[in-house]
Motif scaffolding. Structure first.
Motif, mmCIF file in Angstrom:
data_model
loop_
_atom_site.group_PDB
_atom_site.id
_atom_site.type_symbol
_atom_site.label_atom_id
_atom_site.label_comp_id
_atom_site.label_asym_id
_atom_site.label_seq_id
_atom_site.Cartn_x
_atom_site.Cartn_y
_atom_site.Cartn_z
ATOM 1 N N LYS A 562 56.322 41.128 43.901
ATOM 2 C CA LYS A 562 55.592 40.931 42.644
ATOM 3 C C LYS A 562 56.323 39.950 41.714
ATOM 4 O O LYS A 562 55.833 39.655 40.621
ATOM 5 C CB LYS A 562 55.414 42.264 41.933
ATOM 6 C CG LYS A 562 54.531 43.236 42.692
ATOM 7 C CD LYS A 562 54.500 44.603 42.017
ATOM 8 C CE LYS A 562 53.673 45.602 42.825
ATOM 9 N NZ LYS A 562 53.706 46.972 42.242
ATOM 10 N N ILE A 564 58.289 36.365 40.414
ATOM 11 C CA ILE A 564 57.935 34.951 40.297
ATOM 12 C C ILE A 564 59.114 34.103 40.763
ATOM 13 O O ILE A 564 60.255 34.327 40.345
ATOM 14 C CB ILE A 564 57.584 34.583 38.833
ATOM 15 C CG1 ILE A 564 56.463 35.480 38.317
ATOM 16 C CG2 ILE A 564 57.203 33.117 38.733
ATOM 17 C CD1 ILE A 564 55.142 35.315 39.009
ATOM 18 N N GLU A 613 38.289 34.977 37.372
ATOM 19 C CA GLU A 613 39.171 34.354 38.351
ATOM 20 C C GLU A 613 38.467 33.232 39.091
ATOM 21 O O GLU A 613 39.079 32.216 39.433
ATOM 22 C CB GLU A 613 39.668 35.404 39.340
ATOM 23 C CG GLU A 613 40.650 36.400 38.741
ATOM 24 C CD GLU A 613 41.028 37.501 39.698
ATOM 25 O OE1 GLU A 613 42.229 37.835 39.763
ATOM 26 O OE2 GLU A 613 40.133 38.046 40.380
ATOM 27 N N THR A 619 46.018 30.363 37.696
ATOM 28 C CA THR A 619 46.745 31.341 36.889
ATOM 29 C C THR A 619 47.307 30.660 35.649
ATOM 30 O O THR A 619 47.447 29.429 35.603
ATOM 31 C CB THR A 619 47.911 31.956 37.691
ATOM 32 O OG1 THR A 619 48.684 30.894 38.262
ATOM 33 C CG2 THR A 619 47.413 32.867 38.786
ATOM 34 N N TYR A 758 44.711 27.104 41.874
ATOM 35 C CA TYR A 758 45.008 27.483 43.250
ATOM 36 C C TYR A 758 44.783 26.290 44.174
ATOM 37 O O TYR A 758 43.801 25.557 44.039
ATOM 38 C CB TYR A 758 44.108 28.631 43.708
ATOM 39 C CG TYR A 758 44.402 29.956 43.037
ATOM 40 C CD1 TYR A 758 45.698 30.445 42.966
ATOM 41 C CD2 TYR A 758 43.372 30.719 42.496
ATOM 42 C CE1 TYR A 758 45.975 31.652 42.358
ATOM 43 C CE2 TYR A 758 43.633 31.943 41.884
ATOM 44 C CZ TYR A 758 44.936 32.387 41.815
ATOM 45 O OH TYR A 758 45.202 33.591 41.208
ATOM 46 N N ASN A 764 51.918 28.100 44.059
ATOM 47 C CA ASN A 764 51.511 28.363 42.681
ATOM 48 C C ASN A 764 52.663 29.049 41.949
ATOM 49 O O ASN A 764 52.938 30.234 42.183
ATOM 50 C CB ASN A 764 50.254 29.242 42.657
ATOM 51 C CG ASN A 764 49.652 29.347 41.277
ATOM 52 O OD1 ASN A 764 50.275 29.869 40.361
ATOM 53 N ND2 ASN A 764 48.433 28.856 41.126
ATOM 54 N N SER A 767 52.103 32.458 40.082
ATOM 55 C CA SER A 767 51.674 33.645 40.826
ATOM 56 C C SER A 767 52.863 34.327 41.469
ATOM 57 O O SER A 767 53.919 33.715 41.682
ATOM 58 C CB SER A 767 50.655 33.263 41.903
ATOM 59 O OG SER A 767 49.472 32.767 41.326
ATOM 60 N N SER A 768 52.682 35.592 41.793
ATOM 61 C CA SER A 768 53.761 36.351 42.433
ATOM 62 C C SER A 768 53.974 35.866 43.862
ATOM 63 O O SER A 768 53.147 35.135 44.430
ATOM 64 C CB SER A 768 53.421 37.837 42.436
ATOM 65 O OG SER A 768 52.301 38.081 43.276
ATOM 66 N N ASP A 771 51.109 37.145 46.061
ATOM 67 C CA ASP A 771 49.866 36.382 45.889
ATOM 68 C C ASP A 771 49.970 35.004 46.513
ATOM 69 O O ASP A 771 48.985 34.466 47.021
ATOM 70 C CB ASP A 771 49.540 36.260 44.398
ATOM 71 C CG ASP A 771 49.017 37.560 43.815
ATOM 72 O OD1 ASP A 771 48.664 38.460 44.600
ATOM 73 O OD2 ASP A 771 48.979 37.685 42.574
ATOM 74 N N ASN A 772 51.169 34.398 46.469
ATOM 75 C CA ASN A 772 51.343 33.084 47.074
ATOM 76 C C ASN A 772 51.241 33.147 48.593
ATOM 77 O O ASN A 772 50.732 32.217 49.221
ATOM 78 C CB ASN A 772 52.696 32.493 46.663
ATOM 79 C CG ASN A 772 52.574 31.576 45.463
ATOM 80 O OD1 ASN A 772 52.048 30.470 45.555
ATOM 81 N ND2 ASN A 772 53.036 32.057 44.313
ATOM 82 N N ARG A 777 42.287 37.718 48.114
ATOM 83 C CA ARG A 777 42.139 39.074 47.608
ATOM 84 C C ARG A 777 41.801 40.021 48.739
ATOM 85 O O ARG A 777 40.963 39.720 49.599
ATOM 86 C CB ARG A 777 41.035 39.141 46.544
ATOM 87 C CG ARG A 777 41.375 38.469 45.235
ATOM 88 C CD ARG A 777 42.430 39.261 44.472
ATOM 89 N NE ARG A 777 42.791 38.611 43.205
ATOM 90 C CZ ARG A 777 43.809 37.779 43.069
ATOM 91 N NH1 ARG A 777 44.573 37.509 44.124
ATOM 92 N NH2 ARG A 777 44.082 37.234 41.908
#
Length: 922
Positions: A562, A564, A613, A619, A758, A764, A767-768, A771-772, A777
Motif C-alpha cells: 500500500k 508509495i 475514477e 490519481t 494511468y 504511476n 498510486s500504491s 495498484d501499480n 480493479r
C-alpha cells in the motif's frame, strides 16, 4: 546509581546569576571590558554639541572674520612627580589644525558623526555579543533540562505531566536564556551611560543635575516597589498557563473517556473556569503594568519641563550659556532610555528569577541516574556471564503500598521463566525491577555478579530486552521504531564533503560552547553487530526473521504493497514493478482469472471502477486536492456540460438516492447494510430523503444549483457491479469515455501538476505499489476473487525477487503519533520485535500481548520460547503471563501473590503439588 553526594550536578545553581557566572565568566568579563571602553566616546558625543553651539555657531573664539582656532590639539601637563616644572608649558603631543569658523563647524560636526558611528558600533557589537551569549545559554539550559529528564528515575514521571514539562523546556526557559546574556552586561552598559549623562549634566549645571538626579532616584525607588505585585502576578500567570497546557494534554490523551462518559460539557466548564482565572490575573497585570508605565513616562517628561523653565531662566539671567543648556537637554534626552531600560531589566531580573526557581524545583529529583552510567560506548558490550540474584527484595510505592516483599531467588541466563498470579500480584513489579525501571527499597539485586543499579546502561540497555504492556513508540516510520533499540552510539561517522566539514566544525564548536552533546546525529547510529548483522542490507534480513517470529511480517508486507514508491529514489524497483505488472497481466488473461480482474485501458470504460475514477483515469499527486472535490471543479463541470452529461448525472444521482432511501431509510444508522452504501452515509440519509420530497415534480431546469450538485455528487461514486441499480448503459459509457478524453486534452495548467493519468506502460508515482502492479480493479462479487488475485500477485513478487524490496517499503510506513496508525496488537508485536532484534541475553516481557486473542498469544509465546531454547540463541526469558495456562511452554514457573513469591518450580512439579499454581490453571 551514584550517591547524591558524589553526583555534583544533582542541583542547578540557586540563582540565575550563579548559573550565568558559572558558565560565562570569561565572556562576561570580556564584554564588560568592551562596555567600559565605550564610555569615553559616549561622553565625548555628549560634549561635542555644546562645543558646536558655543563655538562656531555663536562665534565664541572667533571675534573677527579672519579668526582661527586650533582643532584637535593634544597637549597635557607633566606632573611634578614625573619631573615636570610648575610653570612649564604643557607637553604637546599633537599640535592640531588651524581652522576658520566654517571649517571648525565642519570638523566638529564630522567628529560628532564619527563618535555617533563609533558608539553605534560599540552598541552593535555589545548587543550582538550578548545576544549570542544568551542564545548559547538558552541552548545550554534546554539541553541541561532534557539531560536531567533522561536521568530522572522512572517513578518520578508518575508525578509530572508531559505537556507541562514540554512547555517548560520550550517556552518558559526562553526568557531565562535571553536574560543570561544581559545579566551583567546590561546593568553595566546602561548604568554607565546613565552615570555618564548625569555626570555631564552636573558639570554643566549643579542645580539641573540635582533635579535630574532627584527624579531619577524617585523612578529607581518607586517604580520597582510598584512592580513587586507584577512579579507575583507574572508567576501566577505562568503557573496557571502551565496547568492549562497540562489539562489540554490530558484531554487529548483521554478523549475517549470524555466521549464514553458524556463529560464534554464538564470539561468545557473546567476549561472556561481556568481561562477565567487566567483572564483575571492578566487583566490585573495589565492594569498595574500600564499604570506603572504611565507614571514612568510622566516622571520622564517632567524633567524636560523643569529644564526648559529653570534652564531658560538661567540662560536669560546669564548664569548659563545657550550651549550648556542645549547640551544638558541633549544629554537628558539620552538619560530616560537607559534609566527606563534599567528599571525594565530589574523587572525582568525578578521575573526570570521566579521562573528559574520554578524550573530548578521541577527538574530536580532524588535518585537521579549518574551521568556516567549513560555515557556512549562504541566498543562491543560483552554478553552477560551470570544471571540475577535477588535477596530479600522489597519495593514500596510512594503511597506506602508494598509491591514486593521479601523476594529471594535467582535466575540463570538459560532459563525460560513464566510468572503467574493475579493482576498486580507482584509479577509486573518484579519485571520492572529486573529491567531497572523501579528501585528496590530493601534487599539486594545483582546481575552478572554486580549490583544492578551500578551497571551502566550500555550493558542493561543492550543485554536486557524489556517489553512492557504499554509500548512507547515515536512518531516516524515502523522501521525507525523497530531499530530504535540499536541506536546506542554513532558507530560510523558520516562522510561529509568540504562544505559539510566546515558546517560540522562550526556545529561542534557551538555545541561545546553551549555544553551540549558533541555526538553527531547525522552519523550512522545503528549497532548492526548487536543485531547479528554486518550492514543495512543484512539487517533487513534480521528484521524479517524477527518480524516473522512475532507474526508481524505479513502486516509489514501489506504496508509495503500500500506504500508509495518515488521513481527518482528507487528507479530499479520501479522497473521491476513494471516487469511484474506485465507478468501479472499475462497470467490474468487466462481463465478463470480474466473474470476476477478488470485491467485499466484508456480506450475502455472500467466497469469495476467508479464514475469518478473513469472520468479522471488517474490519481491525484496533491493531497489537498482529491476525489471528494472533483465534482466541484469548474473545468470538469464545463466538460460535463459540453458533453450533455450534467442532466444525466443528476438523474442517475436522483435514482441512486431514491433507491437508497427506499431500501435503507427505516434502518438503524448502525446497521451493517450502510457499509455497502458507499455513496451515502447514514447521517446524510435524512437530508436526501427531505430533498427528494422537496424536489418532487420539478424538472432539471427549475432546480437550484445546490440541489443539482447534491445529486450529481452521488453519481461520481457509482459502481455498477457493486450497487447493481442498472443506471449505466452502453451509450452513457461511450459518452463518459468521450468526456474522459476531453477532460485530459483540455486539462488546465493548474490541474496538470496535481493529476497523474494511468498508462499501462508507465509507473504511476501517486498510486500504491499494489495498484501499480495490478493496474486495474478486482471484480466485485467473485467468490475468493480478492484472495486468489492477491495470492497470485505475491507469487509474481517472489518470482521477480521483489519481496525483500517491497518489505523495505513497508518498513517506511509512518505509524503516526505514538504508533496510533497501528492496531493495539500491531503495537505490542512491534514492541516485542524491537526487544528481540537487539538479541538480548535476557528477555523480560511484562504482560505485553494482552491485545491478542489466546491462540495468537500462544503461537507467539511458543515460537519465542522455542527460539530462545535453541542452541544458537540460548536466551533467558522472564515472561509475566496474562493466562497461567501458557506457563506450560516454560521451564520454570514463579507464582506471585500479594507481592510475595509463594511457589517456584517446573510446571509439572507445581501441578503435582496441587498448590496455588494448580488452582490458577484449573
Amino acid at each position: 546509581m551514584a550517591d547524591d553526594k558524589k553526583d555534583q550536578d544533582k542541583v542547578l545553581p540557586a540563582t540565575v546569576f550563579q548559573f550565568a557566572w558559572m558558565h560565562t565568566k570569561k565572556q562576561q568579563l570580556w564584554v564588560l571590558g568592551i562596555v567600559l571602553l565605550s564610555m569615553p566616546s559616549y561622553f565625548l558625543a555628549l560634549d561635542i554639541p555644546k562645543r558646536i553651539v558655543n563655538g562656531p555657531i555663536q562665534g565664541r573664539g572667533f571675534p573677527t572674520e579672519d579668526s582661527r582656532e586650533i582643532f584637535l590639539k593634544i597637549a597635557f601637563d607633566i606632573p611634578a612627580w614625573l619631573g615636570g616644572a610648575e610653570a612649564a608649558e604643557p607637553f604637546v603631543l599633537f599640535s592640531g589644525f588651524s581652522l576658520d569658523r566654517w571649517n571648525t563647524l565642519v570638523a566638529l560636526s564630522c567628529t560628532f558623526l564619527l563618535l555617533v558611528i563609533i558608539n553605534g558600533l560599540f552598541k552593535f557589537y555589545i548587543n550582538l555579543y550578548k545576544g549570542r551569549l544568551g542564545e548559547r545559554m538558552l541552548r545550554r539550559l534546554r539541553f541541561e533540562l532534557v539531560d536531567r529528564l533522561l536521568r530522572f528515575p522512572i517513578p518520578h514521571f508518575k508525578r509530572v505531566k508531559q505537556s507541562e514539562v514540554a512547555s517548560m523546556v520550550k517556552d518558559e526557559v526562553e526568557p531565562i536564556g535571553g536574560f543570561v546574556g544581559e545579566a551583567f552586561i546590561t546593568p553595566v552598559f546602561l548604568g554607565g551611560q546613565a552615570l555618564t549623562a548625569m555626570a555631564f549634566i552636573m558639570l554643566q549645571s549643579a542645580w539641573l543635575g540635582l533635579i535630574a538626579g532627584g527624579i531619577v532616584a524617585v523612578q529607581a525607588i518607586l517604580i520597582p516597589r510598584l512592580r513587586r505585585r507584577l512579579v507575583e502576578l507574572g508567576r501566577q500567570r505562568q503557573i496557571t498557563a502551565r496547568q492549562l497546557a497540562g489539562k489540554v494534554g490530558e484531554l487529548v490523551d483521554g478523549i475517549t473517556s470524555v466521549h464514553v462518559n458524556d463529560t464534554s460539557n464538564f470539561e468545557r466548564a473546567d476549561i472556561s473556569a481556568r481561562l477565567g482565572h487566567i483572564f483575571a490575573i492578566r487583566y490585573e497585570l495589565f492594569q498595574r503594568k500600564f499604570f506603572v508605565k504611565f507614571l514612568n513616562n510622566f516622571l520622564a517628561q517632567v524633567t524636560p519641563f523643569v529644564f526648559y523653565l529653570l534652564g531658560g531662566y538661567f540662560a536669560l539671567t546669564g548664569r548659563m550659556d545657550i550651549g550648556q543648556l542645549v547640551a544638558v537637554i541633549a544629554a537628558y534626552k539620552d538619560l530616560p532610555a537607559p534609566i527606563r531600560e534599567l528599571i525594565s531589566w530589574d523587572q525582568q531580573r525578578l521575573d526570570v528569577q521566579v521562573k528559574y526557581t520554578q524550573v530548578v524545583e521541577q527538574f530536580h529529583s532524588d535518585g537521579m541516574i549518574d551521568r556516567q552510567l549513560q555515557e556512549a560506548t562504541l566498543e562491543p558490550v560483552t554478553g552477560l556471564r551470570d544471571g540475577y540474584k535477588l535477596n530479600g527484595l522489597s519495593v514500596v510505592d510512594d503511597t506506602g503500598n508494598k509491591l514486593l516483599e521479601g523476594v529471594s531467588t535467582q535466575f540463570s541466563l538459560d532459563q525460560r521463566i513464566a510468572v503467574v498470579g493475579g493482576l498486580n500480584a507482584g509479577g509486573e513489579t518484579l519485571a520492572d525491577v529486573l529491567a531497572r525501571l523501579l528501585p528496590e527499597n530493601r534487599g539486594t539485586i545483582k546481575l552478572n555478579a554486580d549490583d544492578l543499579e551500578k551497571l551502566p546502561e550500555s550493558i542493561t540497555g543492550r543485554r536486557i530486552g524489556y517489553v512492557p504492556a504499554e509500548i512507547s513508540l515515536f512518531f516516524g516510520s515502523l522501521g525507525e521504531n523497530l531499530t530504535y533499540g540499536l541506536k546506542h552510539a554513532p558507530f560510523k561517522a558520516k562522510d561529509y564533503d568540504e562544505a559539510g566539514k566546515k558546517q560540522r566544525k562550526w556545529e561542534l564548536a557551538e555545541a561545546k560552547n553551549a555544553g551540549n552533546s558533541e555526538l553527531d546525529i547525522a552519523a550512522d547510529w545503528t549497532n548492526y553487530q548487536a543485531a547479528g548483522a554486518t550492514d543495512h542490507k543484512d539487517l533487513i534480513f534480521k528484521v524479517m526473521e524477527t518480524l516473522k517470529l512475532v507474526d508481524l511480517a505479513s502486516d509489514v508486507m501489506n504496508f509495503g504493497l500500500k506504500g508509495i514508491v518515488v521513481p527518482s529514489v528507487r528507479p530499479d524497483l520501479v522497473q521491476k514493478i513494471l516487469s511484474a505488472r506485465k507478468e501479472l497481466k499475462t497470467r490474468l488473461a487466462k481463465d478463470p482469472y480474466a473474470e476476477m480482474v478488470e485491467l485499466f485501458d484508456p480506450a475502455t470504460y472500467t466497469v469495476q471502477a467508479t464514475v469518478s475514477e473513469n472520468l479522471l483515469f488517474g490519481t491525484f499527486l496533491d493531497g489537498d486536492f482529491d476525489g471528494e472535490q472533483l465534482h466541484k471543479d469548474p473545468f470538469l463541470h464545463q466538460v460535463l456540460k459540453d458533453n450533455d452529461l450534467l442532466q444525466s448525472f443528476y438523474e442517475i444521482g436522483h435514482e441512486m438516492a431514491s433507491t437508497a432511501v427506499e431500501l435503507f431509510a427505516d434502518l438503524d444508522p448502525g446497521h451493517p447494510f450502510f457499509e455497502q452504501l458507499s455513496f451515502m452515509t447514514a447521517e446524510e440519509m435524512p437530508e436526501y430523503q427531505a430533498a427528494l420530497t422537496r424536489l418532487k415534480g420539478l424538472v432539471y431546469d427549475d432546480l437550484a444549483d445546490a440541489d443539482r450538485e447534491m445529486f450529481i455528487r452521488l453519481t461520481f461514486d457509482y459502481v455498477e457491479p457493486r450497487h447493481r441499480i442498472g443506471l449505466l448503459d452502453d451509450d452513457l459509457r461511450n459518452k463518459l469515455l468521450k468526456t474522459r478524453h476531453a477532460f485530459r486534452e483540455g486539462l488546465p495548467e493548474r490541474l496538470q501538476t496535481v493529476i497523474e493519468f494511468y498508462d499501462p506502460d508507465v509507473y504511476n508515482c501517486a498510486s500504491s505499489v499494489q495498484d501499480n502492479i495490478l493496474m486495474g480493479r478486482i471484480a466485485y462479487g467473485v467468490a475468493e476473487g480478492q484472495k486468489t488475485i492477491l495470492g497470485m500477485l505475491r507469487d509474481v513478487l517472489d518470482e521477480h525477487e521483489l519481496y525483500d524490496e517491497i518489505f523495505t517499503v513497508g518498513l517506511e510506513f509512518n505509524i503516526g503519533v505514538s504508533g496510533k496508525r497501528l492496531t493495539s496488537a500491531q503495537r505490542q508485536k512491534l514492541g516485542l520485535a524491537r526487544a528481540l532484534l537487539k538479541q538480548p541475553d535476557f528477555l523480560i516481557v511484562n504482560r505485553a500481548l494482552a491485545a491478542l486473542d489466546r491462540p495468537g498469544q500462544e503461537k507467539i509465546i511458543s515460537d519465542i520460547v522455542n527460539n530462545a531454547r535453541s542452541t544458537e540463541v540460548n536466551r533467558g526469558v522472564f515472561w509475566v503471563l496474562a493466562s497461567p495456562v501458557m506457563a506450560k511452554y516454560f521451564d520454570r514457573v514463579l507464582v506471585m501473590d500479594q507481592g510475595r513469591l509463594v511457589e517456584d518450580g517446573e510446571p509439572d512439579e507445581l501441578i503435582a503439588k496441587q498448590g496455588k499454581f494448580a488452582k490458577l490453571i484449573a
